[in-house]
Structures are given as structure tokens and as C-alpha cells.
Design an enzyme around this catalytic site. Structure first.
Site, PDB file in Angstrom:
ATOM      1  N   TYR A 142      78.490  17.758  42.139  1.00 49.21           N
ATOM      2  CA  TYR A 142      78.221  19.047  42.775  1.00 49.21           C
ATOM      3  C   TYR A 142      79.111  20.152  42.204  1.00 49.21           C
ATOM      4  O   TYR A 142      78.811  21.338  42.340  1.00 49.21           O
ATOM      5  CB  TYR A 142      78.409  18.970  44.301  1.00 49.21           C
ATOM      6  N   LYS A 188      78.404   3.135  41.067  1.00 54.22           N
ATOM      7  CA  LYS A 188      77.277   2.702  40.236  1.00 54.22           C
ATOM      8  C   LYS A 188      77.880   2.301  38.891  1.00 54.22           C
ATOM      9  O   LYS A 188      77.511   2.804  37.824  1.00 54.22           O
ATOM     10  CB  LYS A 188      76.273   3.876  40.115  1.00 54.22           C
ATOM     11  N   ASP A 220      72.900   1.605  45.283  1.00 54.33           N
ATOM     12  CA  ASP A 220      71.522   1.259  45.672  1.00 54.33           C
ATOM     13  C   ASP A 220      71.527   0.092  46.658  1.00 54.33           C
ATOM     14  O   ASP A 220      70.804   0.078  47.654  1.00 54.33           O
ATOM     15  CB  ASP A 220      70.636   0.972  44.450  1.00 54.33           C
ATOM     16  N   ASP A 244      77.132  11.966  50.315  1.00 48.56           N
ATOM     17  CA  ASP A 244      76.221  12.915  50.948  1.00 48.56           C
ATOM     18  C   ASP A 244      74.986  12.159  51.447  1.00 48.56           C
ATOM     19  O   ASP A 244      74.565  12.277  52.611  1.00 48.56           O
ATOM     20  CB  ASP A 244      75.824  13.963  49.890  1.00 48.56           C
ATOM     21  N   ASP A 248      74.247  10.548  55.536  1.00 48.14           N
ATOM     22  CA  ASP A 248      73.072  10.983  56.301  1.00 48.14           C
ATOM     23  C   ASP A 248      72.231   9.782  56.721  1.00 48.14           C
ATOM     24  O   ASP A 248      71.733   9.714  57.851  1.00 48.14           O
ATOM     25  CB  ASP A 248      72.210  11.945  55.477  1.00 48.14           C
TER      26      ASP A 248
END
Ligand code: NAD
Length: 354
Positions: A142, A188, A220, A244, A248
Site C-alpha cells: 500500500y 506467501k 491462501d 487487511d 475482514d
């Protein structure tokens, strides 16, 4: 002990839910002798209306001088047409940046009386659910280099330094030490070089926390495991983007947005505490909002910024007890007594005083 708390009520239901939280903290004071000095500052649309800025300098200075910050929520349609830099959300991003908040903690918990609100089958949460997601907040993709190459290509860069990873890892290990002593680092590393550095640094940092059991999981797989077997997680630490998305996903497991608390921490013990929901303009001013996410944020404040774990436990236990009989509209089930926002605050405060 006496603590100064900067209070940013914000917009919409912000003032209602924060007022109930202060009511609860006043009851904590009576019960424990801990003193709070609450100092109100403007943020968001309310700040824009009075000062022309969503983040007045006085607010930044007041927060910096406080022991911790308690925030309601900001935003509303009224300010949606303003230029981006004047909108309430700019105040929120601005205060996070000004205070150097690099670790975002989202506490996903199902209170026993609310088990039916979870979209998960009861057998998956039979042993409860209590996960702390620690998201790196100021680095990664980001904030990395981004751009366009010609008309048809664009790029964003995931970039992490050893310093950034070690800092967030230490926050997560410290939290795990105060909880069930299990930390899962999510990356990852099978594909991304930044994730390989992330994993290396987390493993190195672990040597300073021998009492915490460290595991690693690809993002994942983690997305799947949160649904398949959420009880396996205690503390999860991950990068800005993965956090993020996963936070959620995890927040939905508890079933109600009105129950979820969060913290954003800076160096040392300082932090900003807020519910994960927004300003809920559709129910603002109607005394209908559920104040418990904010009350539970105050409990996190006591635990993580003020070192008052006993008082935090008192709040958590009072909330759990009240939920056995009383519900605001968002978590209402037949057989319970429907209460308003202020009645919910009264009930929790009364239980604390008892
Ligand atoms: P929201 O979280 O405000 O509301 C979503 C839905 O959940 C609404 O139906 C609302 O009534 C309900 N809800 C939220 N909190 C509740 C509570 N405590 N008790 C009962 N019901 C509750 O999200 P939104 O509608 O997408 O956004 C509204 C405004 O809030 C926008 O201006 C948005 O930018 C802002 N916002 C602010 C924050 C923040 O301050 N951190 C976060 C998200 C959205």
C-alpha cells in the site's frame, strides 16, 4: 493510577457509543480506583464543521500528550462531496499517521451467549473463538512504489525492511505472551521474496520469545483455515495487505460488526482504540447503536496501553454477563430483552459497580 485519555467522538453514532464507553470507564474507576481524565478533541466531519479541517492541530497535539486515544467513528454523507483532503476519512488517516501507529490489532472473539450469531456451524466454534490478528499498518504494497508503464501496464511494489518486520513481530510475540502463547506468521514465502525476508526475520526474532510457539502459514491456506478450523489460532501476524483481507474475513466470524474492537499501536505502549465499524449514519441519533465494540476497545486500551489487565478483564466479564439477558437491535434474538444504546451502557456499568 491516573491516565489522560484523548477522546475523539467523531460523527454519526460516534458520540453515542463513546458516551456509553465513558460511562463504563467511570464505573471501572469506582470499582478499581483507577482515575481517568478524559479530554475531548474534534475529528472528522464534526471537526471540519467547526474548524474547516477534519484534523485540527489541537487534536494531534492533544492525542500526542495523552496516554491513549479513544475514538468513536467518522464520516457521513454530508461531507462526501468535499475534496478528498477535507473529508472525514482524511482526518482518520491523518491521525493514524501523525501518531506513528504501525500495528493494527483486531480482536475476533465470540462471546458464549452470542454463539448463534456466528455464520459458522456450532461444532466449529464449540471451544470458543478468540483470535488476535496483528496487521502491519505502515509498510508493504500500500505504501510501495507504484506507477504506470505506458497505457496498458501498471505496477505496485511489496517492499519490507528487516526493521519493519522485526518491529511488528515483536509486537505480535509480546501479545502472544499475554495470551495463549501461540503465534502464527502468515506470508506467501513460496512465491514472494519479501515474504521470504518476512519469514527469516520472524524466525530470528522468535529466539527472544522461547515461551511462544511459532508456526508459519501461507496466506491462501490461512484464508481457508479461518473458516475450516478457526479455533487453531491464537495470535496471527501478517503484512499490511494480507492483514487487511484476513482481518475482514475473520471479523465476520463473530457475526456482528457492533461487537468488534480494534487497536492501533505505536512504539512503546501508546495506542489508538476504536470499534471496527463506521459512523452508521442510518441509525445515528436514535439511541439504537450497539456501544459494545467501543466498550471492548476501551478494554483493549486498559490491557495494552495502560497495563491494567485486571480492569480489562472486569469489562470483558461484565459484557459477557450482560449479553446473557440484554441485546441491542443488531444482536437481538427472541427471548432476550431489547435495550437501547444508553441502556446497554447502563447495564454494563451497573454490573461493574455491583
Ligand atoms: P458502517 O460500519 O457505519 O455501517 C454498516 C452497517 O452496520 C449499517 O447498517 C449500520 O447501521 C450498522 N452498524 C455499524 N455499527 C453499528 C453499531 N455499533 N450498532 C449497530 N449497528 C451498527 O459502514 P458504512 O455504512 O459503510 O459507512 C458509514 C460511514 O462510516 C461512511 O461515511 C464511512 O466512510 C464511515 N466509516 C468510518 C470508519 C471509521 O471511522 N473507522 C470505518 C468504516 C466506515
Amino acid at each position: 493510577m491516573e491516565y489522560t485519555i484523548a477522546v475523539l467522538k467523531g460523527d454519526g453514532i460516534g458520540p453515542e457509543i463513546v458516551n456509553e464507553t465513558i460511562k463504563v470507564l467511570d464505573a471501572v474507576s469506582e470499582k478499581t480506583g483507577i482515575q481517568f481524565e478524559f479530554q475531548d478533541y474534534l475529528l472528522g466531519g464534526a471537526a471540519y464543521d467547526q474548524t474547516g479541517s477534519p484534523l485540527p492541530e489541537e487534536t494531534v497535539a492533544g492525542c500526542k500528550n495523552a496516554d491513549a486515544v479513544l475514538l468513536g467513528a467518522v464520516g457521513g454523507e454530508r461531507w462526501d462531496t468535499l475534496p478528498a483532503s477535507l473529508r472525514p476519512e482524511a482526518g482518520l488517516l491523518g491521525i493514524r499517521k501523525a501518531l506513528g501507529l504501525y500495528a493494527n490489532l483486531r480482536h475476533v472473539k465470540i462471546f458464549e451467549p452470542l454463539r448463534n450469531s456466528s455464520p459458522l456451524k456450532n461444532e466449529l466454534i464449540a471451544h470458543g473463538l478468540d483470535i488476535m490478528i496483528v496487521r502491519e499498518l505502515t509498510g508493504g504494497i500500500y505504501f510501495g512504489k507504484k506507477g504506470r508503464e505506458g497505457e496498458d501496464t501498471a505496477f505496485d511494489t511489496e517492499r519490507y525492511s528487516r526493521f519493519e518486520v522485526e518491529r511488528i513481530a515483536r509486537t505480535a510475540f509480546g501479545l502472544a505472551q499475554k495470551r495463549a502463547k501461540r503465534l502464527c506468521s502468515v506470508d506467501k514465502a513460496n512465491v514472494l521474496e519479501s515474504s521470504r525476508l518476512w519469514r527469516e526475520v520472524v524466525i530470528e526474532t522468535a529466539t527472544d520469545y522461547p515461551d511462544v510457539a511459532l508456526s508459519h502459514m501461507y496466506v491462501d491456506n490461512c484464508a481457508m483455515q479461518l473458516i475450516r478450523n478457526p479455533g487453531q489460532f491464537d495470535v496471527v501476524v501478517t503484512s499490511n495487505m494480507f492483514g487487511d483481507i484476513l482481518s475482514d474475513e475473520a471479523s465476520m466470524l463473530s457475526g456482528s460488526i457492533g461487537m468488534l474492537a480494534s487497536a492501533s499501536l505505536a512504539n512503546g505502549a501508546f495506542g489508538l482504540y476504536e470499534p471496527i465499524h463506521g459512523s452508521a449514519p442510518d441509525i445515528a441519533g436514535q439511541n439504537k447503536a450497539n456501544p459494545l465494540a467501543t466498550v471492548l476497545s476501551a478494554s483493549m486500551m486498559l490491557r495494552y496501553s495502560l497495563g491494567e489487565a485486571v480492569a480489562a478483564d472486569l469489562i470483558d466479564n461484565a459484557v459477557e454477563a450482560v449479553l446473557k439477558a440484554f441485546r441491542t437491535a443488531d444482536i437481538y434474538e427472541e427471548g432476550f430483552t431489547l435495550v437501547s444504546c444508553s441502556e446497554m451502557g447502563d447495564r454494563v456499568a451497573a454490573l461493574l459497580r455491583a
